[in-house]
Design a protein around this motif. Structure first.
Motif, PDB file in Angstrom:
ATOM      1  N   ASN A 448       0.804  -1.218   0.000  1.00  0.00           N
ATOM      2  CA  ASN A 448       0.000   0.000   0.000  1.00  0.00           C
ATOM      3  C   ASN A 448       0.841   1.274   0.000  1.00  0.00           C
ATOM      4  O   ASN A 448       0.457   2.282  -0.614  1.00  0.00           O
ATOM      5  N   TYR A 449       1.977   1.258   0.680  1.00  0.00           N
ATOM      6  CA  TYR A 449       2.757   2.480   0.864  1.00  0.00           C
ATOM      7  C   TYR A 449       4.003   2.573  -0.005  1.00  0.00           C
ATOM      8  O   TYR A 449       4.518   3.664  -0.244  1.00  0.00           O
ATOM      9  N   VAL A 450       4.553   1.437  -0.463  1.00  0.00           N
ATOM     10  CA  VAL A 450       5.830   1.444  -1.186  1.00  0.00           C
ATOM     11  C   VAL A 450       5.673   0.664  -2.493  1.00  0.00           C
ATOM     12  O   VAL A 450       6.546  -0.099  -2.891  1.00  0.00           O
ATOM     13  N   GLY A 451       4.528   0.857  -3.151  1.00  0.00           N
ATOM     14  CA  GLY A 451       4.212   0.106  -4.358  1.00  0.00           C
ATOM     15  C   GLY A 451       4.583   0.831  -5.631  1.00  0.00           C
ATOM     16  O   GLY A 451       5.632   1.486  -5.721  1.00  0.00           O
ATOM     17  N   ILE A 452       3.710   0.762  -6.617  1.00  0.00           N
ATOM     18  CA  ILE A 452       4.004   1.305  -7.946  1.00  0.00           C
ATOM     19  C   ILE A 452       4.104   2.821  -7.923  1.00  0.00           C
ATOM     20  O   ILE A 452       4.954   3.417  -8.578  1.00  0.00           O
ATOM     21  N   VAL A 453       3.232   3.478  -7.150  1.00  0.00           N
ATOM     22  CA  VAL A 453       3.255   4.937  -7.004  1.00  0.00           C
ATOM     23  C   VAL A 453       3.472   5.264  -5.524  1.00  0.00           C
ATOM     24  O   VAL A 453       2.781   4.735  -4.658  1.00  0.00           O
ATOM     25  N   ARG A 454       4.434   6.164  -5.240  1.00  0.00           N
ATOM     26  CA  ARG A 454       4.833   6.452  -3.862  1.00  0.00           C
ATOM     27  C   ARG A 454       4.693   7.939  -3.549  1.00  0.00           C
ATOM     28  O   ARG A 454       4.644   8.778  -4.429  1.00  0.00           O
ATOM     29  N   THR A 455       4.651   8.251  -2.247  1.00  0.00           N
ATOM     30  CA  THR A 455       4.692   9.633  -1.770  1.00  0.00           C
ATOM     31  C   THR A 455       5.544   9.673  -0.517  1.00  0.00           C
ATOM     32  O   THR A 455       5.779   8.647   0.137  1.00  0.00           O
ATOM     33  N   ASN A 456       5.995  10.867  -0.156  1.00  0.00           N
ATOM     34  CA  ASN A 456       6.784  11.012   1.068  1.00  0.00           C
ATOM     35  C   ASN A 456       6.004  10.535   2.286  1.00  0.00           C
ATOM     36  O   ASN A 456       6.558   9.888   3.180  1.00  0.00           O
ATOM     37  N   ARG A 458       3.531   8.329   2.469  1.00  0.00           N
ATOM     38  CA  ARG A 458       3.413   6.872   2.490  1.00  0.00           C
ATOM     39  C   ARG A 458       4.722   6.227   2.949  1.00  0.00           C
ATOM     40  O   ARG A 458       4.718   5.272   3.730  1.00  0.00           O
ATOM     41  N   LEU A 459       5.841   6.740   2.456  1.00  0.00           N
ATOM     42  CA  LEU A 459       7.140   6.181   2.842  1.00  0.00           C
ATOM     43  C   LEU A 459       7.413   6.412   4.322  1.00  0.00           C
ATOM     44  O   LEU A 459       7.982   5.549   5.004  1.00  0.00           O
ATOM     45  N   GLU A 460       7.003   7.575   4.830  1.00  0.00           N
ATOM     46  CA  GLU A 460       7.173   7.866   6.259  1.00  0.00           C
ATOM     47  C   GLU A 460       6.366   6.882   7.107  1.00  0.00           C
ATOM     48  O   GLU A 460       6.852   6.384   8.128  1.00  0.00           O
ATOM     49  N   ARG A 461       5.142   6.610   6.682  1.00  0.00           N
ATOM     50  CA  ARG A 461       4.310   5.660   7.415  1.00  0.00           C
ATOM     51  C   ARG A 461       4.931   4.266   7.386  1.00  0.00           C
ATOM     52  O   ARG A 461       4.926   3.554   8.403  1.00  0.00           O
ATOM     53  N   ALA A 462       5.445   3.871   6.236  1.00  0.00           N
ATOM     54  CA  ALA A 462       6.078   2.561   6.131  1.00  0.00           C
ATOM     55  C   ALA A 462       7.298   2.468   7.040  1.00  0.00           C
ATOM     56  O   ALA A 462       7.504   1.463   7.732  1.00  0.00           O
ATOM     57  N   ALA A 463       8.128   3.517   7.051  1.00  0.00           N
ATOM     58  CA  ALA A 463       9.330   3.513   7.891  1.00  0.00           C
ATOM     59  C   ALA A 463       8.976   3.372   9.364  1.00  0.00           C
ATOM     60  O   ALA A 463       9.655   2.654  10.122  1.00  0.00           O
ATOM     61  N   HIS A 464       7.921   4.061   9.778  1.00  0.00           N
ATOM     62  CA  HIS A 464       7.484   3.998  11.176  1.00  0.00           C
ATOM     63  C   HIS A 464       7.060   2.572  11.549  1.00  0.00           C
ATOM     64  O   HIS A 464       7.456   2.048  12.603  1.00  0.00           O
ATOM     65  N   ARG A 465       6.296   1.933  10.686  1.00  0.00           N
ATOM     66  CA  ARG A 465       5.833   0.568  10.967  1.00  0.00           C
ATOM     67  C   ARG A 465       6.980  -0.430  10.942  1.00  0.00           C
ATOM     68  O   ARG A 465       7.017  -1.376  11.738  1.00  0.00           O
ATOM     69  N   ARG A 510      12.267   7.982 -11.444  1.00  0.00           N
ATOM     70  CA  ARG A 510      13.105   7.376 -12.479  1.00  0.00           C
ATOM     71  C   ARG A 510      12.802   5.890 -12.534  1.00  0.00           C
ATOM     72  O   ARG A 510      12.869   5.200 -11.514  1.00  0.00           O
ATOM     73  N   GLY A 511      12.438   5.410 -13.715  1.00  0.00           N
ATOM     74  CA  GLY A 511      12.210   3.986 -13.875  1.00  0.00           C
ATOM     75  C   GLY A 511      11.136   3.469 -12.935  1.00  0.00           C
ATOM     76  O   GLY A 511      10.003   3.943 -12.914  1.00  0.00           O
ATOM     77  N   LEU A 512      11.518   2.507 -12.110  1.00  0.00           N
ATOM     78  CA  LEU A 512      10.569   1.837 -11.228  1.00  0.00           C
ATOM     79  C   LEU A 512      10.189   2.667 -10.007  1.00  0.00           C
ATOM     80  O   LEU A 512       9.228   2.331  -9.324  1.00  0.00           O
ATOM     81  N   HIS A 513      10.955   3.699  -9.737  1.00  0.00           N
ATOM     82  CA  HIS A 513      10.657   4.553  -8.583  1.00  0.00           C
ATOM     83  C   HIS A 513       9.882   5.777  -9.066  1.00  0.00           C
ATOM     84  O   HIS A 513      10.450   6.694  -9.666  1.00  0.00           O
ATOM     85  N   TYR A 514       8.575   5.785  -8.805  1.00  0.00           N
ATOM     86  CA  TYR A 514       7.732   6.915  -9.205  1.00  0.00           C
ATOM     87  C   TYR A 514       7.083   7.494  -7.962  1.00  0.00           C
ATOM     88  O   TYR A 514       6.367   6.801  -7.235  1.00  0.00           O
TER      89      TYR A 514
END
Length: 532
Positions: A448-456, A458-465, A510-514
């Motif tokens: 949900n947070y680190v998939g095909i499309v990402r945001t800061n 979402r990444l922050e939430r993932a890092a916390h978990r 870039r590439g896979l990181h959007y």
């Protein structure tokens, strides 16, 4: 040693897929080689590979064309010297496989070549639509028949053995002398030592809820190398294959790239129309995987769909059955006749393009430790892997690592005495539900947070978990006897942490990181390199 016998060979290889067995067969001419496999010997990603192996074999094709296609797919993040090295060694790799008896499809006396997304020529050699299984079978047969190769399945590796003279349970960086491995049958931990060790452990696909990777793709080699002190690179570049079968009962069946290469069309089931013309009007369905995966993801979200259709039913039925016999048979068993009906598909995690940083000889930062295949970042794939370059990388770098070990053999010392695994302060767990719960949770929030499309955010939430779960699992790991599930969960969390940290460090798409926060692509391509 209470059942924890120290076992020493000349070279230790962790992983029994294409990279590991290629290296083993080269080394076995002069060395005693031990190959460890988690679960069965054919349980890795190689056995699952459908499409084929890319190599310049057609008269109208050139090395430069293959290099250019690879660099375009990789969004310029590739290291050109690596791409040149792999592409130029590809024909020889195919010849070795032919000599091993791999029954590649032939036509009019020559190898049949198909085409896949991102390739400008037909250059994919294949065995129907089950190339990996045929390659795995041939490599295993050769390895079993070689007197200098010992194959040992049912071994889950825990940590690399490091240090000059001894190694404790928790090792710092230093020379690698082998690995601690759990015997899955007996539950005991063994120390396997060697003059040189090769990681060929595959990727970390199972960190995601939806993945085409096999059950054992839990980032073991990447996590072990990181804990031992090796750098990793470009872990944010997780490839999502555009066309995984949408089926609530069958969650990881891949529909090979070659279906689109042979004329398959992507259709919006609500409008009944092709949609790739809105995303990549020139390449359409043959655009690189990152482009096609984002296009499908966009269509699904825009129209509220569960899936899109991949349709090749306009091609002659005999053509479809002849080119894709295994897929055709599998789908028939699920009530789908691909000769007359479209296939429901969705994107799913497919390949780990980042990993342990290696050079052209397969060497890592740590003396005595080599790596090859999906667990590495060699510079070949860049920001997105070109179709059918994955098995190729395994063959070329498995061979390269083995040959460098042989060239430098006189510089490798015999392994020292090492400490046996210490279980004196741990007990059996009575809370296995903790592992199951954490395993499910990490895969869901990574999707949900680190998939095909990402945001800061979402990444922050993932890092916390990840931090919360890591603290819990590390406490669990320190008090209870290790099991395969616990070892894999520990490695999944470490891999997830590396993915998220890398994604947060890349301030561009870039590439896979959007990422929606940095939609632009920077003028200069730079690797994301993490240092322990």
């Amino acid at each position: 040693m209470s059942g924890q016998d120290l076992k020493s060979h000349d070279v230790l290889i962790i992983g029994s897929g294409a990279a590991g067995l290629t290296a083993a067969l080269v080394l076995a001419e002069t060395c005693r080689v031990l190959v460890l496999a988690k679960g069965g010997l054919d349980g890795g990603s190689t056995n699952w590979a459908q499409g084929g192996i890319a190599a310049v074999l057609d008269a109208g094709d050139t090395f430069e064309d293959h290099i250019r296609d690879t660099m375009i797919a990789g969004a310029g993040l590739n290291r050109r010297e690596t791409v040149e090295f792999v592409v130029e060694h590809a024909p020889a790799a195919i010849r070795r496989l032919v000599d091993l008896g791999v029954p590649f499809n032939a036509e009019a006396g020559s190898l049949h070549l198909t085409r896949e997304g991102g390739h400008s020529h037909r250059r994919i050699v294949h065995v129907d639509d089950a190339t990996g299984a045929a390659v795995q079978k041939a490599l295993l047969k050769a390895a079993r028949e070689h007197p200098n190769v010992t194959l040992l399945p049912g071994r889950t590796c825990i940590d690399l053995i490091t240090g000059r003279h001894e190694a404790a349970r928790y090792s710092g960086s230093g020379r690698v002398w082998g690995v601690y491995a759990l015997d899955e049958a007996s539950g005991t931990v063994e120390a396997h030592t060697a003059r040189a060790t090769i990681l060929a452990t595959g990727g970390a696909g199972r960190v995601y809820q939806f993945s085409t990777a096999p059950r054992g793709a839990t980032g073991d080699g990447i996590a072990m190398a990181w804990r031992a002190g090796a750098r990793v690179s470009n872990m944010e570049m997780m490839q999502f294959h555009p066309t995984c079968l949408y089926n609530l009962e069958v969650k990881n069946f891949l529909i090979t790239e070659a279906v689109r290469g042979e004329g398959g069309r992507l259709i919006n089931p609500r409008t009944g129309a092709r949609f790739m013309e809105f995303y990549d009007p020139q390449r359409l369905e043959l655009a690189p995987r990152d482009v096609v995966a984002r296009a499908i993801d966009a269509e699904i979200k825009k129209f509220g769909l569960d899936f899109v259709h991949l349709d090749i039913s306009h091609m002659p039925a005999d053509f479809v059955r002849g080119h894709f016999p295994n897929i055709h048979e599998k789908l028939l068993g699920l009530g789908i006749d691909m000769t007359t009906q479209p296939i429901p598909v969705v994107p799913a995690q497919h390949y780990t393009c980042g990993g342990v940083l290696i050079d052209l000889d397969g060497r890592t930062d740590l003396p005595g430790l080599y790596a090859a295949g999906e667990c590495t970042e060699s510079g070949l794939h860049g920001a997105n892997r070109l179709a059918s370059n994955s098995l190729l990388e395994c063959f070329v770098f498995g061979d390269a690592a083995a040959r460098d070990i042989l060239r430098r053999w006189d510089s490798f010392e015999a392994p020292p005495e090492v400490r046996a695994w210490d279980e004196s302060r741990v007990t059996d767990s009575d809370e296995e539900v903790v592992i199951k719960q954490n395993w499910t949770e990490i895969r869901r929030f990574m999707w949900n947070y680190v998939g095909i499309v990402r945001t800061n955010k979402r990444l922050e939430r993932a890092a916390h978990r990840i931090q919360m779960l890591s603290d819990e699992v590390n406490d669990y790991y320190g008090h209870f006897r290790v099991t395969t599930d616990l070892i894999e969960l520990r490695n999944l969390l470490q891999s997830a942490e590396l993915i998220v940290r890398s994604a947060r460090a890349r301030h561009e798409s870039r590439g896979l990181h959007y990422t929606l926060d940095y939609p632009q692509t920077n003028e200069v391509a730079r690797d994301t390199v993490l240092v322990p």
